[in-house]
Scaffold this motif. Structure first.
Motif, mmCIF file in Angstrom:
data_model
loop_
_atom_site.group_PDB
_atom_site.id
_atom_site.type_symbol
_atom_site.label_atom_id
_atom_site.label_comp_id
_atom_site.label_asym_id
_atom_site.label_seq_id
_atom_site.Cartn_x
_atom_site.Cartn_y
_atom_site.Cartn_z
ATOM 1 N N LYS A 102 0.861 -1.181 0.000
ATOM 2 C CA LYS A 102 0.000 0.000 0.000
ATOM 3 C C LYS A 102 0.896 1.228 0.000
ATOM 4 N N THR A 145 -1.720 0.531 9.364
ATOM 5 C CA THR A 145 -2.201 0.354 7.986
ATOM 6 C C THR A 145 -2.451 -1.121 7.699
ATOM 7 N N ALA A 152 -5.919 -2.808 6.748
ATOM 8 C CA ALA A 152 -6.084 -3.575 5.509
ATOM 9 C C ALA A 152 -6.841 -4.875 5.798
ATOM 10 N N GLN A 163 -5.659 -2.352 -0.106
ATOM 11 C CA GLN A 163 -4.275 -2.474 -0.557
ATOM 12 C C GLN A 163 -4.169 -2.272 -2.071
ATOM 13 N N ASP A 164 -2.988 -1.797 -2.515
ATOM 14 C CA ASP A 164 -2.768 -1.605 -3.957
ATOM 15 C C ASP A 164 -2.618 -2.956 -4.644
#
Lengths: 357, 286
Positions: free
Chosen positions: A11, A44, A48, A55-56
């Motif tokens: 992320k 984070t 998530a 998340q990316d």
């Protein structure tokens, strides 16, 4: 069985990687702590898992099901926030019942469940009060009951005791530990407090810059920190850069300036290489008499700080600054030595921990 | 002891101002309403309820009173329905947009009410933008009467009072811990249910303050009903003006004003009681 599985989570916020290709498996019924300084990505990561942060790349699985594309309200997680986040316009009972209401549970069944949950957190009979009428510790217990009553797949705790005073925090820690073990829930706990992590956890993941620096049992993390970062974060006072003089048998000989150290042998060391070693301050013994030698150094006390049950000494040992900590001696005004005293430091080879670079 | 004295000293200027500029004139005005009028400030005869009997006995005046209450109620409801989403949007928007949005929301108040009321004629008049559009689209052949109707008064008033609604609601929303949204989500509430069960109840004090302010502004508005409501007295405020200025009957004008004041106070009092009962469920957060 794996309860929560994070696979290659990344992320980024602008240029910074809050989570950097992180993978983690949490066993069913396990109490796992994400430990690290602020900005290390622990919160984070927790968010998530909750779906409050998407998340990316990578996937979040709970109970074997990929929830990466599932919104928070469908994940069946229980979360406790540092600021408790109780609904101020609802009674304690309504707060606790909220998750059950969202699940469409009938009113009388809800009331029975709420009562059970309030018993669990030792707040029976508090249902008709409002959050503002409770103390900080009681509010946090209500938040815990609210998160547990929905029977979540995983309990997520984001520095839940950070706002409480020390004594209350310790009580709450003991209670949380006992409670989570008793009901056998999987829990992920976020904190920057190493003592809290050591006391509560089955396993600790020490995080730094979005990655897990070391994952292991509290004893392993404390006794055998793998890296300089972990050793420093776990409060190891003496981090020494040393040169490998010789490797022989079960031991290695190290040199750091005038210091000569003997440490248990680890793989991958060769004579002439530079490494970091960690020695906990409480593993250093102080004596007025004695001579310098292997795992022994002469030095002058720079400062003596009395903390009550312990006393910490800063020592200059031939240009190397060392820290020793010992139980305060009774009847000596707290400190055995004073600034300027000449002393000898000694430590066992097992106290010297060779760190990965 | 000192605290009480300091409090009295701090309140003194406001009390003097209120007594001199509000309590005394209004008291004097109400006293007027109990005498029969001659011309202007001159009265005749003794103490009487005749003005009140006349007001409540005449369907014409009662109709104006009802219309004023009804239009103000509609204005309040419409401005709450349009104001809440606007306030919610501003609450959710990034902090740096707060100042520009606030100026935009306040913009109706930056133009004189007289000018903006006449501006509405351009839009709502028989040859106005709306009617031209309706005819262009073939929805009507003749112009629809929009101007000089209750609809026009509602539009004109909503335009002016919405900023008060938005800012009142926004003030309440800003006191809400944003973590409550997340807490509700983790407990299984989608966005709509979070809004319904958490955000709206917590915004209620702001909605209450906003609707109270807006209702009071609407019921006592003069320019908009005068300009957009057409000729003749059609709103309680224009009726008062008519009595004082055109007919020069101060005592009857004072009677209408006293009734307006009594109605406004009663409505606000009852409303605040209902709201505080709803809000009393939750004692103020620490």
């Amino acid at each position: 069985m794996t309860a929560v599985s994070l696979q290659n989570i990344t992320k980024t916020y602008g240029e910074t990687r809050a989570i950097d290709n992180l993978s983690l498996e949490i066993a069913s019924g396990e109490f796992l702590t994400l430990l690290g300084p602020s900005g290390c990505g622990k919160t984070t990561t927790l968010r998530a898992i909750a779906g409050l942060v998407v998340q990316d790349s990578g996937s979040v699985k709970i109970g074997g099901v990929d929830l990466s594309a599932v919104p928070t309200h469908k994940r069946n997680i229980g979360m406790v926030f540092q600021s408790h986040a109780l609904f101020p316009h609802m009674t304690v009972a309504d707060n606790v019942a909220f998750g059950l209401r969202m699940r469409g549970m009938a009113k009388d069944q809800r009331e029975a469940e709420v009562e059970k949950a309030l018993d669990l957190v030792r707040l029976p009979g508090y249902g008709s009060r409002f959050p503002s009428q409770l103390s900080g510790g009681q509010q946090q217990r209500v938040a815990l009951a609210r998160a547990l009553v929905i029977n979540p797949s995983v309990l997520l705790l984001d520095e839940p005791f950070g706002a409480l005073d020390r004594k209350l925090r310790e009580t709450m820690q003991v209670e949380l530990r006992e409670l989570t073990r008793r009901i056998g829930i999987t829990a992920v706990f976020v904190t920057h407090d190493q003592e809290e992590a050591l006391m509560l956890s089955d396993r600790i993941a020490v995080m730094n810059a979005g990655r897990i620096e070391q994952l292991g049992s509290p004893a392993a993390i404390f006794e055998a920190p793998a890296t300089r970062f972990v050793a420093d974060f776990m409060g190891v006072a003496n981090l020494i850069r040393a040169r490998v003089a010789a490797v022989n048998g079960a031991h290695v000989n190290l040199e750091a300036g005038s210091l000569r150290l003997l440490a248990p042998r680890v793989d991958g060391l060769s004579a002439g290489g530079e490494i970091d070693v960690a020695i906990r301050a409480e593993r250093m013994a102080l004596d007025a008499a004695g001579m310098a030698g292997e795992n022994a150094a002469r030095g002058r006390i720079l400062s003596a700080v009395y903390h009550g049950n312990l006393t910490t000494y800063e020592i200059d040992a031939g240009g190397q600054r060392l820290t020793a900590r010992e139980a305060s001696a009774p009847g000596t005004g707290g400190t055995r030595f004073r600034a300027g005293d000449e002393v000898t430091l000694r430590w066992a080879p097992e106290a010297v921990r060779v760190l990965l670079s | 002891m000192l605290k009480t004295r300091t409090g009295i000293l701090l309140l003194a200027p406001a009390i003097v101002l209120m007594v001199a500029l509000l309590v005394l004139p209004v008291g004097y005005l109400i006293r007027f309403s109990f005498y029969l009028g001659q011309t202007g400030v001159q009265t005749s005869g003794g103490f009487t309820f005749a003005n009140y009997v006349r007001l409540f006995g005449d369907g014409f005046y009662l109709a104006i009173l009802w219309k004023t209450l009804w239009v103000s109620f509609v204005v309040t409801v419409v401005s709450a329905i349009t104001g809440y989403p606007l306030a919610h949007f501003m609450w959710k928007a990034a902090k740096r947009w707060r100042a520009p949005f606030t100026i935009l929301v306040l913009s109706p108040l930056l133009v004189s009410i007289v000018i903006s009321s006449y501006g509405w004629i351009v839009i709502l008049g028989n040859n106005g933008v709306v009617n031209q559009l309706l005819q262009f689209l073939g929805l009507t052949t003749a112009p629809v009467k929009l101007m000089y109707t209750n609809f026009a008064i509602v539009v004109g008033l909503v335009h002016i009072v919405t900023p008060f609604m938005v800012l009142s609601i926004l003030a309440a929303l800003e006191k809400i811990d944003p973590l409550l949204n997340e807490a509700a989500a983790t407990l299984g509430a989608n966005r709509f249910r979070t809004l319904w069960h958490i955000i709206l109840p917590l915004a209620l004090p702001g909605i209450g303050a906003g609707t109270t302010i807006v209702f009071c502004l609407a019921i006592s508005a003069y320019v908009t009903p005068a300009v957009m409501g057409g000729s003749g007295p059609n709103f309680i405020t224009t009726l008062i003006y008519h009595q004082f200025v055109t007919l020069f009957n101060w005592p009857f004008g004072a009677t209408v004003a006293a009734v307006l004041l009594a109605v406004a106070l009663t409505v606000v009092f009852l409303y605040v009681r209902v709201l505080s009962r709803l809000g009393a469920a939750a004692p103020a957060a620490r």
